[in-house]
Design an enzyme around this catalytic site. Structure first.
Site, PDB file in Angstrom:
ATOM      1  N   ARG A  65      15.700  -4.372  -5.139  1.00  0.00           N
ATOM      2  CA  ARG A  65      14.787  -3.911  -4.092  1.00  0.00           C
ATOM      3  C   ARG A  65      14.755  -4.886  -2.904  1.00  0.00           C
ATOM      4  O   ARG A  65      14.743  -4.490  -1.753  1.00  0.00           O
ATOM      5  CB  ARG A  65      13.375  -3.744  -4.664  1.00  0.00           C
ATOM      6  CG  ARG A  65      12.976  -2.288  -4.755  1.00  0.00           C
ATOM      7  CD  ARG A  65      11.535  -2.127  -5.161  1.00  0.00           C
ATOM      8  NE  ARG A  65      11.311  -2.440  -6.560  1.00  0.00           N
ATOM      9  CZ  ARG A  65      10.113  -2.624  -7.100  1.00  0.00           C
ATOM     10  NH1 ARG A  65       9.043  -2.554  -6.357  1.00  0.00           N
ATOM     11  NH2 ARG A  65       9.972  -2.881  -8.379  1.00  0.00           N
ATOM     12  N   TYR A  69      15.298  -4.256   1.140  1.00  0.00           N
ATOM     13  CA  TYR A  69      14.337  -4.639   2.173  1.00  0.00           C
ATOM     14  C   TYR A  69      15.017  -5.442   3.283  1.00  0.00           C
ATOM     15  O   TYR A  69      14.755  -5.248   4.467  1.00  0.00           O
ATOM     16  CB  TYR A  69      13.196  -5.476   1.562  1.00  0.00           C
ATOM     17  CG  TYR A  69      12.342  -4.735   0.560  1.00  0.00           C
ATOM     18  CD1 TYR A  69      12.202  -3.355   0.623  1.00  0.00           C
ATOM     19  CD2 TYR A  69      11.651  -5.409  -0.444  1.00  0.00           C
ATOM     20  CE1 TYR A  69      11.417  -2.671  -0.301  1.00  0.00           C
ATOM     21  CE2 TYR A  69      10.866  -4.738  -1.363  1.00  0.00           C
ATOM     22  CZ  TYR A  69      10.761  -3.368  -1.292  1.00  0.00           C
ATOM     23  OH  TYR A  69       9.981  -2.693  -2.204  1.00  0.00           O
ATOM     24  N   TYR A  91       4.622   4.436   5.174  1.00  0.00           N
ATOM     25  CA  TYR A  91       3.449   5.198   4.766  1.00  0.00           C
ATOM     26  C   TYR A  91       2.332   4.223   4.388  1.00  0.00           C
ATOM     27  O   TYR A  91       2.582   3.049   4.100  1.00  0.00           O
ATOM     28  CB  TYR A  91       3.772   6.165   3.621  1.00  0.00           C
ATOM     29  CG  TYR A  91       3.835   5.563   2.237  1.00  0.00           C
ATOM     30  CD1 TYR A  91       4.999   5.005   1.750  1.00  0.00           C
ATOM     31  CD2 TYR A  91       2.708   5.571   1.411  1.00  0.00           C
ATOM     32  CE1 TYR A  91       5.052   4.463   0.472  1.00  0.00           C
ATOM     33  CE2 TYR A  91       2.753   5.039   0.135  1.00  0.00           C
ATOM     34  CZ  TYR A  91       3.923   4.480  -0.327  1.00  0.00           C
ATOM     35  OH  TYR A  91       3.962   3.943  -1.586  1.00  0.00           O
TER      36      TYR A  91
HETATM   37  C1  LIG Z   1       5.026  -0.269  -2.078  1.00  0.00           C
HETATM   38  S1  LIG Z   1       3.336   0.001  -2.344  1.00  0.00           S
HETATM   39  C2  LIG Z   1       2.923   0.752  -0.821  1.00  0.00           C
HETATM   40  C3  LIG Z   1       1.466   0.714  -0.510  1.00  0.00           C
HETATM   41  C4  LIG Z   1       1.136   1.332   0.852  1.00  0.00           C
HETATM   42  N1  LIG Z   1       1.726   0.578   1.906  1.00  0.00           N
HETATM   43  C5  LIG Z   1      -0.362   1.409   1.101  1.00  0.00           C
HETATM   44  O1  LIG Z   1      -0.786   0.979   2.162  1.00  0.00           O
HETATM   45  O2  LIG Z   1      -1.097   1.909   0.262  1.00  0.00           O
HETATM   46  C6  LIG Z   1       3.368   1.267  -3.541  1.00  0.00           C
HETATM   47  C7  LIG Z   1       2.136   1.232  -4.410  1.00  0.00           C
HETATM   48  O3  LIG Z   1       1.021   1.647  -3.624  1.00  0.00           O
HETATM   49  C8  LIG Z   1       0.131   2.406  -4.425  1.00  0.00           C
HETATM   50  N2  LIG Z   1       0.141   3.780  -3.908  1.00  0.00           N
HETATM   51  C9  LIG Z   1       1.010   4.369  -3.095  1.00  0.00           C
HETATM   52  N3  LIG Z   1       0.678   5.647  -2.852  1.00  0.00           N
HETATM   53  C10 LIG Z   1      -0.442   5.875  -3.563  1.00  0.00           C
HETATM   54  C11 LIG Z   1      -1.285   6.995  -3.772  1.00  0.00           C
HETATM   55  N4  LIG Z   1      -1.027   8.169  -3.183  1.00  0.00           N
HETATM   56  N5  LIG Z   1      -2.342   6.847  -4.568  1.00  0.00           N
HETATM   57  C12 LIG Z   1      -2.635   5.672  -5.179  1.00  0.00           C
HETATM   58  N6  LIG Z   1      -1.872   4.591  -5.032  1.00  0.00           N
HETATM   59  C13 LIG Z   1      -0.790   4.682  -4.242  1.00  0.00           C
HETATM   60  C14 LIG Z   1       0.694   2.378  -5.861  1.00  0.00           C
HETATM   61  O4  LIG Z   1       0.101   1.267  -6.525  1.00  0.00           O
HETATM   62  C15 LIG Z   1       2.165   2.171  -5.593  1.00  0.00           C
HETATM   63  O5  LIG Z   1       2.823   1.628  -6.709  1.00  0.00           O
END
Ligand SMILES: C[S@@+](CC[C@H](N)C(=O)[O-])C[C@H]1O[C@@H](n2cnc3c(N)ncnc32)[C@H](O)[C@@H]1O
Length: 265
Positions: A65, A69, A91
């Site tokens: 990963r 990046y 996102y």
């Molecule tokens: C790489 S991170 C990205 C987080 C993103 N940038 C944010 O601001 O929430 C990915 C993690 O964010 C959390 N995540 C992302 N989408 C989510 C959702 N729809 N609901 C709950 N947690 C979410 C989960 O813990 C997931 O493993």
């Protein structure tokens, strides 16, 4: 023309959670690079700016990963060096659990370019709203699940605990089928059982990605967490085990009485 970089977030709920300043930046950029989690947001970005370019192809099965990046950062910086005003969209909040966003800003600044990050709506922001949790009560700790285990993070079980990336514990690669093994999750459960009783109720949470959908709020006991439907976008919420106890000496020093000290804000 001197290039610049603006990093923005599109929020979690497709299109609806993008701030006005982030949208304006995406629309006005010479180049819009993006990495988003759902097809509706992607379609929206593509019609917002004709220069759109997805960075999703930086994820490959043969790459760690971290290498993906670095490829994202290199592609972004190449356009900035060409003199373009680049908008890089992720996102959620672009600065929350997004290594390439911070890295791109740092590298652009180190090379003398203007670079800013705009705040967005993260999964944690959605969690506070959907689960009705206020970090002002009890305090709130937030960790990436693999880091939490690797460093045996010390935490206070009388506070709210939020664990990110519980679906990919111990994973450093990319799997297009999103079928991650559960061994890491089992280690996480074992570690949490050192601090909470087996019947402690936890929540596997997924914020809705579309306005017409409800969030997924799956409450189960800690000992049954391995049976829950945990995905790559699941976040774990662990409520406080019990109320934290006020320290009498601190109460005295702050001029507070026991009953007024429960909530400080
Ligand atoms: C790489 S991170 C990205 C987080 C993103 N940038 C944010 O601001 O929430 C990915 C993690 O964010 C959390 N995540 C992302 N989408 C989510 C959702 N729809 N609901 C709950 N947690 C979410 C989960 O813990 C997931 O493993």
């Amino acid at each position: 023309m001197k290039g610049s970089l603006t990093v923005v977030g599109t929020g979690i709920r497709s299109v609806a959670q993008t701030t006005l300043e982030s949208r304006a930046s995406m629309e006005g950029a010479d180049r819009l690079l993006y990495l988003v989690a759902d097809p509706v947001t992607e379609a929206w970005l593509r019609q917002l700016n004709p220069t759109h370019e997805s960075l999703a192809d930086c994820y490959r099965e043969d790459l760690k990963r971290i290498d993906s990046y670095h490829e994202m950062v290199a592609r972004t910086l190449a356009y900035v060096r060409r003199g373009e005003h680049v908008c890089l969209a992720f996102y959620g909040h672009p600065g929350v659990f997004v290594y390439p966003s911070h890295k791109a800003v740092a590298e652009a600044r180190a090379e003398g370019f203007d670079a800013v990050m705009l705040a967005g709506v993260s999964a944690e922001d959605c969690l506070f709203a959907d689960l009705g949790i206020d970090p002002a009560d009890h305090g709130c700790q937030s960790f990436e699940a693999t880091d939490f285990l690797m460093r045996r993070r010390r935490f206070d079980p009388t506070s709210h605990l939020i664990l990110w990336q519980i679906g990919v514990v111990g994973e450093i690669g990319y799997r297009p089928d999103q079928r991650f093994h559960r061994d890491g999750l089992a280690v996480l459960v074992e570690y949490l059982l050192e601090s909470y009783p087996a019947n402690h109720q936890v929540t596997v949470y997924e914020a809705a990605q579309y306005a017409v959908c409800d969030p997924i709020v799956d409450v189960c006991s800690l000992e049954r967490l391995l049976d829950a439907d945990v995905t790559a976008i699941s976040t774990l919420y662990v409520p406080p085990r019990e109320l934290g106890v006020s320290d009498p000496e601190m109460l005295q020093r702050l001029g507070l009485k026991q009953h007024t000290a429960r909530r400080a804000s």
